[in-house]
Design a protein around this motif. Structure first.
Motif, PDB file in Angstrom:
ATOM      1  N   ILE A 120      11.329   0.550   6.982  1.00 14.17           N
ATOM      2  CA  ILE A 120      10.297  -0.446   6.699  1.00 14.17           C
ATOM      3  C   ILE A 120       8.959   0.120   6.382  1.00 14.17           C
ATOM      4  O   ILE A 120       8.241   0.278   5.366  1.00 14.17           O
ATOM      5  N   LEU A 121       8.578   1.032   7.342  1.00 20.25           N
ATOM      6  CA  LEU A 121       7.193   1.702   7.437  1.00 20.25           C
ATOM      7  C   LEU A 121       7.341   2.627   6.513  1.00 20.25           C
ATOM      8  O   LEU A 121       6.100   2.942   5.826  1.00 20.25           O
ATOM      9  N   SER A 122       8.145   3.453   6.242  1.00 22.20           N
ATOM     10  CA  SER A 122       8.025   4.617   5.194  1.00 22.20           C
ATOM     11  C   SER A 122       7.765   3.724   3.667  1.00 22.20           C
ATOM     12  O   SER A 122       7.256   4.321   2.990  1.00 22.20           O
ATOM     13  N   LYS A 123       8.594   2.743   3.384  1.00 20.89           N
ATOM     14  CA  LYS A 123       8.558   1.918   2.451  1.00 20.89           C
ATOM     15  C   LYS A 123       7.042   1.401   2.070  1.00 20.89           C
ATOM     16  O   LYS A 123       6.487   1.478   0.955  1.00 20.89           O
ATOM     17  N   ILE A 124       6.481   0.990   3.179  1.00 20.50           N
ATOM     18  CA  ILE A 124       5.160   0.292   3.303  1.00 20.50           C
ATOM     19  C   ILE A 124       4.116   1.468   2.923  1.00 20.50           C
ATOM     20  O   ILE A 124       3.283   1.320   2.119  1.00 20.50           O
ATOM     21  N   PHE A 125       4.448   2.631   3.535  1.00 26.99           N
ATOM     22  CA  PHE A 125       3.587   3.900   3.419  1.00 26.99           C
ATOM     23  C   PHE A 125       3.638   4.416   1.917  1.00 26.99           C
ATOM     24  O   PHE A 125       2.846   4.576   1.444  1.00 26.99           O
ATOM     25  N   LYS A 126       4.748   4.383   1.161  1.00 24.24           N
ATOM     26  CA  LYS A 126       4.818   4.537  -0.192  1.00 24.24           C
ATOM     27  C   LYS A 126       4.251   3.761  -0.968  1.00 24.24           C
ATOM     28  O   LYS A 126       3.580   4.058  -1.906  1.00 24.24           O
ATOM     29  N   LEU A 127       4.237   2.598  -0.869  1.00 26.87           N
ATOM     30  CA  LEU A 127       3.454   1.591  -1.558  1.00 26.87           C
ATOM     31  C   LEU A 127       1.863   1.791  -1.452  1.00 26.87           C
ATOM     32  O   LEU A 127       1.366   1.565  -2.596  1.00 26.87           O
ATOM     33  N   PHE A 128       1.226   2.100  -0.458  1.00 25.58           N
ATOM     34  CA  PHE A 128       0.059   2.291  -0.184  1.00 25.58           C
ATOM     35  C   PHE A 128      -0.481   3.755  -0.665  1.00 25.58           C
ATOM     36  O   PHE A 128      -1.612   4.062  -0.897  1.00 25.58           O
ATOM     37  N   ASN A 129       0.483   4.479  -1.078  1.00 26.86           N
ATOM     38  CA  ASN A 129       0.329   5.985  -1.507  1.00 26.86           C
ATOM     39  C   ASN A 129       0.316   6.151  -2.991  1.00 26.86           C
ATOM     40  O   ASN A 129       0.977   5.711  -3.721  1.00 26.86           O
TER      41      ASN A 129
END
Length: 196
Positions: free
Chosen positions: A187-196
Motif C-alpha cells: 500500500i505504501l509503495s503504491k501511494i509513493f508511486k502516486l506522488f512520484n
C-alpha cells in the motif's frame, strides 16, 4: 508408526513394564513384523503390532507357551485359520483348567502328599505372576507417581509438547504479522508511486 523406544513408552504408560531386551525377544518369538525399516535399519511398528504385543504379554502372564501365543496372535491376523482352544485346554494342568473355568475356585486336593512338577514354564509363570503383583501394588500405591516423576519421561514429553504448541502459535502470529507488514508495504509503495 512407533520404533521400539516409542513402544516401550506406550507400554509403560499402560502398565506393561518390560525392558527393551524383553520387547525384542517377544517381537522375535511371536513373529511380529515391522511395517517399515529406515536406512539405519531401525524398525517401525503400527498400532496393530502394539495390540498384538499387549495380547501376547497378557497370554504369557496367564501361562501360555510361546507357541500357543503365536497361534493365538496369528488368529488375530488370520481369523479363518483354525486354532483349537480345546486342544490348548487339554495341555493345561487340572489346576489351570479349574481356575480358567472359575478363577475364584480354590483348588484343595484331598491328598496328604502332593508332588509338584516344577518345569521351566511353571517357574516362568510364577515369576511373571510375582512381577505382575509387584507392578500392581506399585501402580496402586503412591510410589507409582514417584516412579513416574523420577523417570520423568512422561512429564518431559508433556513439557516438550506444550513448548512445541507455544512455538507453533508464535510462528502463526509471526506469519500473520509478516502478511500485515507486506500488505502495508505494498500500500505504501503504491501511494509513493502516486506522488512520484
Amino acid at each position: 508408526m512407533y520404533n521400539k523406544n516409542d513402544i516401550l513408552l506406550k507400554l509403560n504408560s499402560e502398565n506393561y513394564y518390560i525392558d527393551r531386551k524383553t520387547l525384542s525377544t517377544f517381537i522375535n518369538l511371536w513373529k511380529i513384523d515391522a511395517v517399515y525399516e529406515n536406512e539405519e535399519k531401525e524398525e517401525y511398528y503400527d498400532d496393530f503390532a502394539i495390540d498384538r504385543i499387549k495380547k501376547g504379554i497378557n497370554l504369557k502372564a496367564q501361562g501360555f507357551s510361546d507357541e500357543q501365543i503365536v497361534r493365538k496372535l496369528n488368529k488375530l491376523v488370520n481369523p479363518n485359520e483354525s486354532n483349537e482352544i480345546e486342544e490348548e485346554k487339554t495341555q493345561l494342568s487340572p489346576i489351570q483348567q479349574a481356575t480358567e473355568i472359575n478363577p475364584t475356585h480354590e483348588y484343595k486336593p484331598e491328598l496328604r502328599n502332593l508332588t509338584l512338577d516344577v518345569t521351566t514354564q511353571t517357574l516362568q509363570m510364577l515369576a511373571e505372576s510375582v512381577a505382575k503383583k509387584i507392578t500392581d501394588d506399585i501402580k496402586n500405591s503412591d510410589m507409582a507417581e514417584k516412579l513416574i516423576e523420577a523417570g520423568g519421561y512422561k512429564r518431559d514429553n508433556e513439557i516438550l509438547a506444550e513448548q512445541l504448541k507455544e512455538l507453533i502459535e508464535h510462528n502463526k502470529k509471526l506469519s500473520e504479522r509478516i502478511e500485515q507488514l507486506e500488505k502495508k508495504e505494498t500500500i505504501l509503495s503504491k501511494i509513493f508511486k502516486l506522488f512520484n
